[in-house]
Design an enzyme around this catalytic site. Structure first.
Site, short mmCIF file in Angstrom:
data_model
loop_
_atom_site.label_atom_id
_atom_site.label_comp_id
_atom_site.label_asym_id
_atom_site.label_seq_id
_atom_site.Cartn_x
_atom_site.Cartn_y
_atom_site.Cartn_z
N HIS A 61 66.81 15.81 59.38
CA HIS A 61 65.56 16.10 59.70
C HIS A 61 64.98 15.86 61.25
O HIS A 61 65.64 14.74 61.87
CB HIS A 61 64.58 15.14 58.81
CG HIS A 61 64.83 15.40 57.56
ND1 HIS A 61 64.35 14.55 56.36
CD2 HIS A 61 65.32 16.77 56.95
CE1 HIS A 61 64.79 15.16 55.22
NE2 HIS A 61 65.16 16.39 55.48
N LYS A 71 62.91 7.45 66.52
CA LYS A 71 62.99 7.21 65.33
C LYS A 71 64.06 5.75 65.41
O LYS A 71 64.88 5.98 65.86
CB LYS A 71 63.35 8.23 64.48
CG LYS A 71 63.59 7.94 62.87
CD LYS A 71 63.98 9.18 62.24
CE LYS A 71 63.16 10.37 62.24
NZ LYS A 71 63.64 11.39 61.38
N TYR A 131 62.47 2.86 58.21
CA TYR A 131 62.20 3.74 59.50
C TYR A 131 60.92 3.29 60.13
O TYR A 131 59.92 2.86 59.63
CB TYR A 131 61.71 5.27 59.23
CG TYR A 131 62.71 5.91 58.35
CD1 TYR A 131 62.73 5.79 57.04
CD2 TYR A 131 63.74 6.97 58.83
CE1 TYR A 131 63.69 6.31 56.02
CE2 TYR A 131 64.46 7.75 58.03
CZ TYR A 131 64.55 7.55 56.63
OH TYR A 131 65.41 8.26 55.88
N ASP A 165 66.01 20.52 51.47
CA ASP A 165 66.91 20.33 52.22
C ASP A 165 68.22 21.43 52.07
O ASP A 165 68.92 21.69 53.24
CB ASP A 165 67.76 18.87 52.17
CG ASP A 165 66.63 18.05 52.81
OD1 ASP A 165 65.86 18.12 53.36
OD2 ASP A 165 67.19 16.53 52.62
C1 LIG Z 1 58.89 11.76 55.74
C2 LIG Z 1 57.63 11.68 55.09
C3 LIG Z 1 57.48 12.30 53.86
N1 LIG Z 1 56.25 12.43 53.13
C4 LIG Z 1 56.30 12.97 51.82
C5 LIG Z 1 56.79 14.33 51.75
C6 LIG Z 1 57.19 14.60 50.30
O1 LIG Z 1 56.29 14.55 49.20
C7 LIG Z 1 57.99 13.07 49.99
C8 LIG Z 1 59.63 13.13 50.13
O2 LIG Z 1 59.68 13.84 51.66
P1 LIG Z 1 61.04 14.04 52.22
O3 LIG Z 1 61.80 14.82 51.13
O4 LIG Z 1 60.94 14.80 53.55
O5 LIG Z 1 61.81 12.43 52.41
P2 LIG Z 1 63.02 12.24 52.88
O6 LIG Z 1 64.15 13.41 52.85
O7 LIG Z 1 63.58 10.94 52.71
O8 LIG Z 1 62.75 12.40 54.59
C9 LIG Z 1 63.21 11.56 55.49
O9 LIG Z 1 64.63 11.95 55.76
C10 LIG Z 1 65.36 11.13 56.86
C11 LIG Z 1 66.74 11.86 56.76
C12 LIG Z 1 64.55 10.89 57.92
O10 LIG Z 1 65.02 11.10 58.78
C13 LIG Z 1 63.15 10.69 57.73
O11 LIG Z 1 62.36 10.84 59.25
C14 LIG Z 1 62.60 11.63 56.68
O12 LIG Z 1 62.39 12.72 57.25
O13 LIG Z 1 57.24 12.26 51.12
C15 LIG Z 1 55.14 11.60 53.56
O14 LIG Z 1 53.99 11.66 53.00
N2 LIG Z 1 55.38 11.09 54.83
C16 LIG Z 1 56.36 11.08 55.52
O15 LIG Z 1 56.49 10.38 56.64
#
Ligand SMILES: Cc1cn([C@H]2C[C@H](O)[C@@H](COP(=O)(O)OP(=O)(O)O[C@H]3O[C@@H](C)C(=O)[C@@H](O)[C@H]3O)O2)c(=O)[nH]c1=O
Length: 184
Positions: A61, A71, A131, A165
């Site tokens: 991501h 980050k 993070y 993903d």
């Molecule tokens: C990243 C993020 C997600 N969300 C929400 C969106 C979704 O409903 C839920 C889960 O999101 P994701 O599936 O994207 O979560 P995740 O896959 O854990 O996303 C994370 O992955 C790693 C690898 C990173 O580097 C992070 O910066 C972030 O992108 O949380 C937020 O509300 N705020 C946020 O900052």
């Protein structure tokens, strides 16, 4: 805190001092003056964490400009293989990945500059990743590239991943909006 440079410019492995006693450990993960002295950013907009089961892979991501961010990531429970990919056109390591073992026992952290994709694979029964990011979450700018397209030999060819993903574009087809500016 010790700071190790990495293969990818602007990326650092941070090794905080660990104070151990009969109760456990004490670790300071952020100190404004130390970060500033090392030329690292000191102003973060958000902090969050995720918990993941063994075999989960999250990533790879990044947030696209203008919501791109620096980050900082670390593992406070369990252990993961943490991987970053340089997406900055003009960087000496453009398109290359770098992998790190991150764990609650190692107490290490990765400082990831703008323009890198990030992800990790969980090796322990459960892992909590924390993070800090320098811009707020922006769903329209939250993007990714396919974890399996970067040439890295992941330890698992069938990890547990999200539907989002699994749909990301391959690195070779990705038109990068990032430009290398010679620093983080
Ligand atoms: C990243 C993020 C997600 N969300 C929400 C969106 C979704 O409903 C839920 C889960 O999101 P994701 O599936 O994207 O979560 P995740 O896959 O854990 O996303 C994370 O992955 C790693 C690898 C990173 O580097 C992070 O910066 C972030 O992108 O949380 C937020 O509300 N705020 C946020 O900052």
């Amino acid at each position: 805190m010790r700071i190790k440079t990495c293969k990818i410019p602007g990326c650092f492995e941070l090794l905080p001092d660990v104070h151990c006693d009969h109760r456990g450990v004490f670790v300071k993960t952020f100190h404004e003056e130390i970060f500033s002295n090392y030329g690292l950013i000191t102003s973060f907009a958000e902090e969050y964490y995720s918990g993941s089961h063994k075999k989960v892979l999250r990533g790879l991501h990044f947030q696209a400009p203008p919501m791109d961010h620096i980050k900082m990531v670390y593992c406070v429970q369990g252990s993961v293989l943490d991987v970053v990919v340089d997406l900055r056109v003009g960087s000496p390591t453009y398109g290359q990945f770098e992998a790190f073992q991150l764990s609650a026992d190692l107490h290490n952290m990765i400082y990831i500059p703008r323009g890198l994709a990030h992800g990790f694979y969980v090796q322990s029964e459960y892992a909590i990743m924390l993070y800090k990011v320098t811009t707020v979450y922006s769903p329209e700018h939250d993007c990714g590239i396919s974890w399996s397209s970067i040439g890295y030999s992941w330890p698992d060819s069938t990890p547990i991943i999200s539907a989002r993903d699994s749909d990301f574009i391959d690195l070779k087809d990705f038109k990068s909006p990032f430009r290398y500016e010679g620093s983080a």
